[in-house]
Design a protein around this motif. Structure first.
Motif, PDB file in Angstrom:
ATOM      1  N   HIS A  73       1.261  -2.100  -0.322  1.00  9.74           N
ATOM      2  CA  HIS A  73      -0.324   0.144  -0.101  1.00  9.74           C
ATOM      3  C   HIS A  73       0.719   1.375   0.027  1.00  9.74           C
ATOM      4  O   HIS A  73       0.972   2.119   0.968  1.00  9.74           O
ATOM      5  CB  HIS A  73      -0.711  -0.382   1.197  1.00  9.74           C
ATOM      6  N   PRO A  74       1.485   1.682  -1.166  1.00 10.84           N
ATOM      7  CA  PRO A  74       2.465   2.549  -1.682  1.00 10.84           C
ATOM      8  C   PRO A  74       1.662   3.916  -0.527  1.00 10.84           C
ATOM      9  O   PRO A  74       1.029   4.703  -0.609  1.00 10.84           O
ATOM     10  CB  PRO A  74       2.823   3.064  -2.341  1.00 10.84           C
ATOM     11  N   ARG A  75       2.589   5.013  -0.310  1.00 17.22           N
ATOM     12  CA  ARG A  75       1.870   6.005   0.568  1.00 17.22           C
ATOM     13  C   ARG A  75       1.054   6.036   1.632  1.00 17.22           C
ATOM     14  O   ARG A  75       0.587   7.210   2.640  1.00 17.22           O
ATOM     15  CB  ARG A  75       1.992   6.721  -0.955  1.00 17.22           C
ATOM     16  N   SER A  76       1.436   5.000   2.836  1.00 19.28           N
ATOM     17  CA  SER A  76       0.649   4.780   3.446  1.00 19.28           C
ATOM     18  C   SER A  76       1.220   5.364   4.518  1.00 19.28           C
ATOM     19  O   SER A  76       2.530   5.565   5.068  1.00 19.28           O
ATOM     20  CB  SER A  76       0.255   3.515   3.934  1.00 19.28           C
ATOM     21  N   PRO A  77       0.739   6.520   5.354  1.00 17.78           N
ATOM     22  CA  PRO A  77       0.882   6.758   6.427  1.00 17.78           C
ATOM     23  C   PRO A  77       0.833   6.044   7.845  1.00 17.78           C
ATOM     24  O   PRO A  77      -0.177   5.778   8.141  1.00 17.78           O
ATOM     25  CB  PRO A  77      -0.255   8.077   6.682  1.00 17.78           C
ATOM     26  N   GLN A  78       2.205   5.973   8.429  1.00 18.00           N
ATOM     27  CA  GLN A  78       2.246   4.503   9.469  1.00 18.00           C
ATOM     28  C   GLN A  78       2.400   5.466  10.582  1.00 18.00           C
ATOM     29  O   GLN A  78       4.119   5.449  10.487  1.00 18.00           O
ATOM     30  CB  GLN A  78       2.590   3.444   8.936  1.00 18.00           C
ATOM     31  N   ILE A  79       2.641   4.963  11.863  1.00 21.67           N
ATOM     32  CA  ILE A  79       3.050   5.469  13.234  1.00 21.67           C
ATOM     33  C   ILE A  79       2.896   4.108  13.350  1.00 21.67           C
ATOM     34  O   ILE A  79       2.760   3.171  13.580  1.00 21.67           O
ATOM     35  CB  ILE A  79       1.822   6.192  13.588  1.00 21.67           C
ATOM     36  N   VAL A  80       4.653   4.040  14.555  1.00 19.40           N
ATOM     37  CA  VAL A  80       4.556   2.734  14.841  1.00 19.40           C
ATOM     38  C   VAL A  80       5.016   3.362  16.289  1.00 19.40           C
ATOM     39  O   VAL A  80       5.748   4.529  17.143  1.00 19.40           O
ATOM     40  CB  VAL A  80       5.620   2.584  14.353  1.00 19.40           C
ATOM     41  N   LEU A  81       4.530   2.974  17.570  1.00 20.56           N
ATOM     42  CA  LEU A  81       4.734   3.259  19.093  1.00 20.56           C
ATOM     43  C   LEU A  81       5.257   2.435  19.280  1.00 20.56           C
ATOM     44  O   LEU A  81       4.958   1.362  19.630  1.00 20.56           O
ATOM     45  CB  LEU A  81       3.720   2.851  19.497  1.00 20.56           C
ATOM     46  N   GLU A  82       6.965   2.637  19.932  1.00 17.88           N
ATOM     47  CA  GLU A  82       8.543   1.712  20.316  1.00 17.88           C
ATOM     48  C   GLU A  82       8.730   2.821  21.617  1.00 17.88           C
ATOM     49  O   GLU A  82       9.466   3.158  21.513  1.00 17.88           O
ATOM     50  CB  GLU A  82       8.900   0.806  19.088  1.00 17.88           C
ATOM     51  N   PRO A  83       8.662   1.926  22.737  1.00 16.83           N
ATOM     52  CA  PRO A  83       9.354   3.086  23.904  1.00 16.83           C
ATOM     53  C   PRO A  83      10.785   2.570  23.587  1.00 16.83           C
ATOM     54  O   PRO A  83      11.266   3.426  24.253  1.00 16.83           O
ATOM     55  CB  PRO A  83       8.947   2.442  24.505  1.00 16.83           C
ATOM     56  N   ASP A  84      11.183   1.491  23.343  1.00 19.54           N
ATOM     57  CA  ASP A  84      12.575   1.238  23.696  1.00 19.54           C
ATOM     58  C   ASP A  84      13.540   2.104  21.893  1.00 19.54           C
ATOM     59  O   ASP A  84      13.648   1.555  21.296  1.00 19.54           O
ATOM     60  CB  ASP A  84      12.357  -0.211  23.303  1.00 19.54           C
ATOM     61  N   THR A  85      14.350   3.168  22.641  1.00 19.44           N
ATOM     62  CA  THR A  85      14.577   3.972  21.567  1.00 19.44           C
ATOM     63  C   THR A  85      16.090   2.872  21.239  1.00 19.44           C
ATOM     64  O   THR A  85      16.323   3.464  19.661  1.00 19.44           O
ATOM     65  CB  THR A  85      15.132   5.130  22.290  1.00 19.44           C
ATOM     66  N   ALA A  86      16.897   2.594  22.009  1.00 21.18           N
ATOM     67  CA  ALA A  86      17.687   1.652  21.623  1.00 21.18           C
ATOM     68  C   ALA A  86      17.703   0.679  20.882  1.00 21.18           C
ATOM     69  O   ALA A  86      18.227   0.701  20.143  1.00 21.18           O
ATOM     70  CB  ALA A  86      18.260   1.268  23.030  1.00 21.18           C
ATOM     71  N   LEU A  87      16.355   0.306  21.011  1.00 21.34           N
ATOM     72  CA  LEU A  87      15.512  -1.342  19.448  1.00 21.34           C
ATOM     73  C   LEU A  87      15.529  -0.381  18.614  1.00 21.34           C
ATOM     74  O   LEU A  87      15.687  -0.550  17.657  1.00 21.34           O
ATOM     75  CB  LEU A  87      14.787  -1.620  19.848  1.00 21.34           C
ATOM     76  N   THR A  88      15.214   1.030  19.042  1.00 18.89           N
ATOM     77  CA  THR A  88      14.649   1.571  17.069  1.00 18.89           C
ATOM     78  C   THR A  88      16.123   2.436  16.887  1.00 18.89           C
ATOM     79  O   THR A  88      16.230   2.056  15.426  1.00 18.89           O
ATOM     80  CB  THR A  88      13.923   2.532  17.711  1.00 18.89           C
ATOM     81  N   GLU A  89      17.156   2.702  17.075  1.00 14.54           N
ATOM     82  CA  GLU A  89      18.273   2.787  17.025  1.00 14.54           C
ATOM     83  C   GLU A  89      19.129   2.272  15.929  1.00 14.54           C
ATOM     84  O   GLU A  89      19.176   1.947  14.754  1.00 14.54           O
ATOM     85  CB  GLU A  89      18.961   4.238  18.064  1.00 14.54           C
ATOM     86  N   LEU A  90      19.017   0.919  17.329  1.00  9.29           N
ATOM     87  CA  LEU A  90      19.819   0.000  16.323  1.00  9.29           C
ATOM     88  C   LEU A  90      19.174  -0.635  15.153  1.00  9.29           C
ATOM     89  O   LEU A  90      20.100  -0.695  13.803  1.00  9.29           O
ATOM     90  CB  LEU A  90      19.976  -1.387  17.265  1.00  9.29           C
TER      91      LEU A  90
END
Length: 264
Positions: A73-90
């Motif tokens: 579904h190209p151009r889909s606006p998506q929000i990811v709620l992830e509290p683990d900032t270290a995981l997101t950075e990795l």
């Protein structure tokens, strides 16, 4: 947390000793974990139009499904709620998202993040958040379901990656809680899990409008692992007597095998 690469060019994201995601950066359509395959099958069945979807993901890890949505579904606006900032950075460093994506990651818990969303702002909410291999109680109770009801569009969907022991009594209570706000709650589940042979994952699908049981039954037949679709009527019958959770739910049962997920 670690990222373990394999000979296929894919990587497994592990956290707290549990595999959280499998990502192949060059092939976002390659879905390896069984429940992620089931998420995709549900969306293919119920949202076949490739038009953009506003999707909120509660739980991020490798953002496997967000990558799949971006491709399908190209151009889909998506929000990811992830509290683990270290995981997101990795993940951003080792498994960067594809160019042109519209994925925004917010470093908050599911409760905090959903509370900050506008009413009826999500076409789909995907709940796939675990703590030490268990669904947190805050993501199972009536308070949480009321918030989902607020942020999901009138014709929207809620998809939950649940997990339970043989008998699926915890999942039955979760479905009863969802039915307090969503009239139609079905399940896509592995046949051996449905038959009570082992602990396993169950993809719960909730909607205010009737679910397309014919398309979902066909989707289950296409699953790489033998799966079955349980209609809303079947779920009501199978979970008769299961009381809904209170304001705050209960954590899902712990996995007996360290949370090992089956691969295709």
């Amino acid at each position: 947390m670690t990222i373990v690469w394999d000979e296929r060019g894919g990587a497994t994201v592990e956290r707290d000793g549990h595999p959280q995601s499998y990502v192949n950066p060059d092939d976002p359509l390659l879905l390896v974990f069984e429940y992620v395959q089931q998420f995709a099958l549900v969306l293919e069945a119920l949202r076949p139009d490739p038009a953009p979807l506003a999707v909120t993901h509660v739980g991020g890890a490798g953002m496997t499904l967000a990558r799949w949505v971006h491709r399908v579904h190209p151009r889909s606006p998506q929000i990811v709620l992830e509290p683990d900032t270290a995981l997101t950075e990795l993940v951003r460093r080792e498994l960067p998202l594809p160019r042109g994506h519209r994925v925004r990651v917010r470093p908050v818990t599911g409760q905090e993040g959903v509370a900050g969303l506008r009413d009826a702002s999500a076409d789909v909410v995907v709940v796939d958040a675990y703590d030490q291999g268990r669904v947190p109680p805050e993501l199972a109770g009536s308070r949480w379901v009321r918030e989902l009801d607020r942020v999901v569009a009138p014709d929207g969907l809620v998809l939950v990656n649940a997990a339970d022991e043989r008998g699926l009594r915890w999942v039955a209570r979760l479905c009863a809680t969802l039915r307090e706000r969503f009239a139609h709650v079905g399940q896509l589940v592995l046949r051996e899990v449905a038959a009570g042979k082992r602990y396993g994952n169950v993809v719960v699908v909730a909607s205010r409008r009737p679910l397309d049981d014919v398309s979902l039954t066909r989707a289950a037949a296409r699953a790489p692992f033998p799966s079955t679709w349980r209609s809303s009527e079947q779920v009501v019958r199978l979970s008769a007597g299961a009381p809904p959770f209170g304001e705050i739910g209960e954590p899902s049962p712990p996995p007996p095998d360290g949370g090992v997920l089956r691969l295709r």
